[in-house]
Design a protein around this motif. Structure first.
Motif, short mmCIF file in Angstrom:
data_model
loop_
_atom_site.label_atom_id
_atom_site.label_comp_id
_atom_site.label_asym_id
_atom_site.label_seq_id
_atom_site.Cartn_x
_atom_site.Cartn_y
_atom_site.Cartn_z
N LEU A 187 0.70 -1.04 -0.11
CA LEU A 187 -0.04 0.01 0.14
C LEU A 187 0.92 1.31 -0.01
O LEU A 187 0.78 2.16 -0.65
N LEU A 188 1.84 1.37 0.93
CA LEU A 188 2.76 2.45 0.98
C LEU A 188 3.51 2.53 -0.43
O LEU A 188 3.61 3.95 -1.02
N LYS A 190 2.31 1.91 -3.25
CA LYS A 190 1.26 2.29 -4.48
C LYS A 190 1.24 3.78 -4.18
O LYS A 190 1.21 4.52 -5.13
N HIS A 191 1.21 4.13 -2.93
CA HIS A 191 1.00 5.67 -2.81
C HIS A 191 1.89 6.48 -2.86
O HIS A 191 1.95 7.63 -3.66
N ALA A 194 2.35 6.99 -6.75
CA ALA A 194 1.45 7.96 -7.18
C ALA A 194 1.93 9.27 -7.05
O ALA A 194 1.14 10.32 -7.64
N GLU A 195 2.72 9.68 -6.33
CA GLU A 195 3.11 11.13 -5.99
C GLU A 195 3.62 11.64 -7.11
O GLU A 195 3.64 12.96 -7.23
N ARG A 249 3.98 14.95 4.10
CA ARG A 249 3.72 14.10 2.97
C ARG A 249 3.35 12.61 3.55
O ARG A 249 2.53 12.01 3.14
N ARG A 252 -0.20 12.58 5.24
CA ARG A 252 -0.93 12.57 4.40
C ARG A 252 -1.21 11.24 3.84
O ARG A 252 -2.50 10.50 3.78
N ILE A 253 -0.34 10.59 3.53
CA ILE A 253 -0.21 9.38 2.81
C ILE A 253 -0.78 8.19 3.77
O ILE A 253 -1.51 7.44 3.38
N GLU A 256 -4.29 8.30 4.43
CA GLU A 256 -5.04 7.67 3.33
C GLU A 256 -5.11 6.29 3.41
O GLU A 256 -6.01 5.42 3.25
N ILE A 257 -4.02 5.59 3.80
CA ILE A 257 -3.59 4.27 4.04
C ILE A 257 -4.55 3.81 5.09
O ILE A 257 -5.26 2.62 5.01
N GLU A 260 -7.85 2.89 4.05
CA GLU A 260 -7.76 1.52 3.28
C GLU A 260 -7.90 0.17 4.12
O GLU A 260 -8.50 -0.70 3.86
#
Length: 268
Positions: A187-188, A190-191, A194-195, A249, A252-253, A256-257, A260
């Motif tokens: 998951l980390l 992926k995020h 995506a940055e 940063r 925020r990530i 979001e995780i 999920e």
């Protein structure tokens, strides 16, 4: 340089030394439990300067440069509990199993650590008893309390890495590290990818293993916690501005995780 060989068999830390464990936001409500094995670079008075020049003691061999500032800010932004270790990894590395050669190194990168040469078993035991064990006992106790209270707990071990090692440049800005449990690292990754502006390491420049690491295998995997290691390149967090930017940063990530993880019922 001070090569004091004071007997540390019975006691290493004295009245002038600070406790090894540092905590921030112990009552934080976030599921994330943050650890920082190489937060500080303090040396016990009894060990002098380990026979190492001050210019070497400020380098990456002594601590994870910049991670203290990131970890403190991140704990506050996430309302997460941070448990950190104040003493230099050159005294005893709190992310290594005691007894392995890198636990109390006699050489780090290309720098000799004279005060670590030929130390007695008594002194080894004192370093473990007074620095390593209090830190890991505290992490254990916090995890016990959280699990007993059925509080969701996700372990995030925070580190930083030098931009070049042994003359070889490292291109990654940040990395996710893992061993058996890949849920949170994936998951980390992926995020982070995506940055769009990051070179992201997938178990690079380090990979977690039972032989090379302690915190994730013992406190994460052995306790059944969702977990990951995070490594940030040190030149990016060497000053307060960089530390603030990376903490923002990551906050925020990770927020979001968390959504999920809750959606997948990996965190209740």
């Amino acid at each position: 340089m001070d090569l004091d060989t004071a007997n540390a068999t019975d006691q290493l830390l004295g009245a002038g030394d600070i406790p090894p464990v540092h905590e921030v936001n112990a009552e934080g409500t976030s599921p994330f439990l943050l650890t920082s094995d190489h937060y500080g670079r303090i040396l016990p008075r009894a060990l002098g300067d380990l026979g190492v020049a001050e210019s070497e003691l400020t380098r990456h061999i002594a601590w994870d440069i910049g991670i203290a500032g990131v970890a403190e800010r991140l704990a506050k932004m996430l309302d997460a509990h941070l448990i950190a270790q104040r003493y230099s990894r050159l005294v005893i590395d709190c992310n290594r199993s005691p007894g392995v050669a890198s636990s109390i190194p006699v050489i780090s990168e290309a720098t000799a650590i004279p005060r670590n040469e030929g130390i007695s078993e008594g002194e080894r035991a004192a370093r473990r008893r007074e620095i390593f064990e209090p830190y890991h006992r505290r992490i254990d106790a916090v995890i016990d309390r959280r699990l007993h209270g059925t509080r969701p707990t996700v372990l995030v071990s925070l580190h930083s890495f030098t931009p070049a090692y042994a003359g070889v440049a490292r291109p990654w800005h940040i990395a996710a590290l893992y061993n058996r449990d890949t849920v949170l690292p994936q998951l980390l990754l992926k995020h982070l990818r995506a940055e769009g502006d990051l070179v992201v390491g997938d178990n690079e420049p380090y990979a977690v293993s039972d032989l090379s690491d302690y915190t994730i295998p013992v406190h994460g995997e052995a306790r059944g916690l969702v977990n990951t290691g995070i490594e940030i390149r040190q030149d990016l967090i060497a000053d307060q501005s960089g530390q603030q930017q990376w903490a923002e940063r990551l906050a925020r990530i990770l927020a979001e995780i968390e959504v999920e993880l809750r959606r997948e019922k990996l965190v209740d």
